[in-house]
Design an enzyme around this catalytic site. Structure first.
Site, PDB file in Angstrom:
ATOM      1  N   GLU A 116      -6.636 -22.460 -54.708  1.00  0.00           N
ATOM      2  CA  GLU A 116      -6.987 -23.828 -55.063  1.00  0.00           C
ATOM      3  C   GLU A 116      -6.989 -24.758 -54.050  1.00  0.00           C
ATOM      4  OE1 GLU A 116      -4.594 -25.646 -58.430  1.00  0.00           O
ATOM      5  OE2 GLU A 116      -4.291 -23.449 -58.688  1.00  0.00           O
ATOM      6  N   ALA A 117      -5.806 -24.486 -53.053  1.00  0.00           N
ATOM      7  CA  ALA A 117      -5.572 -25.328 -52.022  1.00  0.00           C
ATOM      8  C   ALA A 117      -6.231 -25.409 -51.043  1.00  0.00           C
ATOM      9  CB  ALA A 117      -4.366 -25.396 -51.683  1.00  0.00           C
TER      10      ALA A 117
END
Lengths: 264, 338
Positions: free
Chosen positions: A55-56
């Site tokens: 997700e980053a």
């Protein structure tokens, strides 16, 4: 004949079960911890074409610099195909690029809704919880938009509850027909729940949680006894195969040799 | 609508009148914080969990002391914990009134004891979001929009405790979530490279640093390395943040230590876990150990030079040597003892 391991930990069982749910060539949104171990195990066994997304911002890395300690860790970018940031990762999810998301929580209800926000009376005591948990992070988003999700939860009666104290991540909501679609959500919701005691799915009609398989050493009764609500039982319920020697060797020697996530 | 930080109109007007010249923005950390961080400010915190957290800036804010701060971020670990810890120890010197966030914790190292202490004792106002909705709030602001629709974060309890609104999409006729812009008063960011004008190059994941920079009224950037402007101009496609979004550039190697800086150093797990352990102990009643940490590493040092000077060289070296290397090369190293 398959060479099953006789000595394995609960974490190693969860990781193995997780890996075996993953189809080759699918895009998997990976959370910190056991899901990363599971995805890597799948890549090294049945799913060399599995594509992890973090997700980053990292898309399609090969985790060959060691297990990341965070989904934002630099190790998640090793040999990645594409790197942007959080908006990009969740836009991919919103668009429909992510097949499966792994999510967890402190509490789960019969419809696979999860709580990772607070223990206490909501909404009265939102500002003064009994126990404040870290919060949604990306779990709430993954629950909305991944094509489907796999939940990993510790199997204890106080965690498997009929009603959540707070709903952070949406499962099949109230179980009614098209509940997710009516709320504006896109993905199909939770497909599997993996615990140290059982592999579970959801009933097609009622959307309630259903035992598909019991983990080695468990029975339908022992799984029900550890659950705070009544579980349905699949008519073809079976005993889940333990990890093989090969799977255990990969977890211990290649993927998580220092036992960061998979304690023995 | 309650706008924490600037309203979209205020943010627009401020930028129209702002000096956008391409000038040398180098200054000391003391000066940057003095000029750009005020009591009551909404601070947009860069980084993600314990990666590229703006630690050096947070330490200086703690040294100088500010009141009634608002912290806005998607997922963060060390910086909110440092600020909340300072408030727990010296509430008359530094205070946080509110946090707008998706996650405050340390992933592998566990939950945040400072978040637990502050919320369970009702000392701060909180507003829960998700990683996407919070990231999209910065992006909305960075695009000069007052709100944006996203298909995330509705249907559960999160939408009930924040300022988002569900509407029926006028086109698809399906429910959709509207999220308001977040324009922080000041964005605090750590990046790998910047030039004297504030052009920044981020290596690895950008997290939401560019969006926070474009959304904020003012931006303080610390960089691992100041690079010649020529280097930036030779390959401007690699510029992650343009100069006119930045107000202060401070060259601070190890400015996000002990969190990860992509391609520069990995975590210093020893220091991170030491601090985390002290916050855990604080929540259980041991105030003195945490207070001693703040004195040793923050209040009794002048700046990051002196903070890093207190970290054993072996720990700094190991953090450098374990970054961006194959597992095989890493396993030949001897980890420093805790």
């Amino acid at each position: 004949m398959t060479d099953y391991a006789t000595d394995f930990s609960p974490g190693e069982m969860i990781v193995t079960a997780g890996a075996r749910q993953l189809e080759n060539n699918k895009v998997i949104f990976a959370g910190t911890g056991l899901p990363m171990v599971g995805i890597t195990l799948a890549q090294l066994t049945s799913g060399p074409g599995i594509i992890p997304v973090f997700e980053a911002g990292a898309v399609g890395p090969t985790l060959d610099r060691g297990l990341p300690l965070s989904v934002g860790d630099s190790r998640t970018t090793s040999r990645a195909n594409y790197i942007q940031g959080l908006n990009s990762a969740f836009e991919l999810t919103q668009r429909g690029f992510i097949d499966i998301g792994f999510i967890g929580g402190a509490e789960v209800d019969p419809y696979g809704n999860l709580n990772s926000t607070m223990i206490g009376d909501f909404p009265q005591n939102y500002m003064k919880p009994v126990v404040r948990l870290p919060g949604s992070g990306g779990a709430g988003d993954m629950s909305c938009s991944c094509t489907y999700t796999i939940l990993i939860v510790q199997h204890e009666p106080r965690r498997f509850v009929e009603k959540l104290q707070y709903c952070t991540s949406m499962g099949h909501m109230d179980g009614s027909k098209d509940a997710r679609k009516k709320a504006g959500l896109q993905g199909k919701g939770p497909k599997r729940v993996i615990t140290t005691k059982a592999l579970m799915g959801f009933d097609d009609e009622t959307k309630r949680m259903k035992i598909l398989a019991t983990m080695p050493g468990e029975t339908v009764q022992s799984v029900q006894d550890a659950t705070g609500f009544e579980l349905m039982v699949d008519k073809d319920v079976y005993e889940f195969a333990p990890p093989t020697q090969t799977e255990i060797k990969l977890i211990r020697e290649v993927i998580d040799p220092t036992q960061i996530f998979c304690k023995r | 609508m309650l706008w924490t930080g600037l309203s979209p109109d205020e943010a627009r007007t401020y930028l129209e009148e702002k000096d956008k010249s391409k000038r040398d923005k180098r200054m000391t950390m003391t000066e940057a914080v003095k000029r750009f961080v005020k009591d009551g400010d909404n601070i947009g915190v860069g980084g993600f969990v314990n990666s590229r957290q703006p630690v050096a800036i947070a330490h200086e804010i703690i040294r100088q002391g500010r009141k009634d701060l608002i912290l806005s971020f998607q997922s963060a670990g060390l910086v909110p914990d440092y600020l909340l810890g300072a408030m727990a120890l010296k509430p008359d010197h530094l205070s946080v009134q509110r946090m707008e966030f998706a996650y405050n914790g340390h992933e592998y190292a566990g939950t945040s004891s400072m978040l637990r202490y502050m919320t369970e004792n009702e000392k701060i106002f909180i507003e829960d979001w998700t990683n996407f909705s919070m990231s999209a709030r910065f992006k909305t602001a960075s695009m000069g929009l007052p709100f944006m629709p996203i298909r995330s974060g509705q249907g559960g309890d999160i939408e009930k405790c924040n300022r988002s609104q569900v509407i029926e999409c006028p086109f698809s006729k399906r429910d959709i979530l509207l999220i308001p812009a977040c324009h922080p008063d000041v964005g605090i960011l750590h990046v790998q490279e910047a030039d004297i004008y504030g052009n920044c190059r981020i290596k690895g994941q950008t997290f939401t640093c560019p969006e926070i920079a474009m959304a904020s009224k003012n931006v303080i950037v610390t960089c691992e390395k100041l690079v010649d402007h020529q280097i930036i101009a030779m390959d401007p496609t690699r510029t992650s943040i343009p100069f006119f979004a930045v107000d202060a550039v401070v060259e601070i190697p190890f400015g996000c230590y002990p969190t990860v800086c992509h391609d520069v150093h990995y975590y210093d797990k020893i220091h991170l876990e030491h601090f985390k352990g002290l916050t855990d102990a604080f929540r259980k009643g041991d105030r003195e150990s945490l207070a001693a940490y703040y004195d040793t590493y923050i209040f009794d040092v002048a700046d990051t030079d002196e903070f890093i000077g207190k970290i054993p060289y072996k720990q700094l070296k190991y953090a450098r040597q374990t970054e961006s290397r194959s597992l095989e090369l890493q396993t030949r190293l001897t980890p420093p003892a805790a």
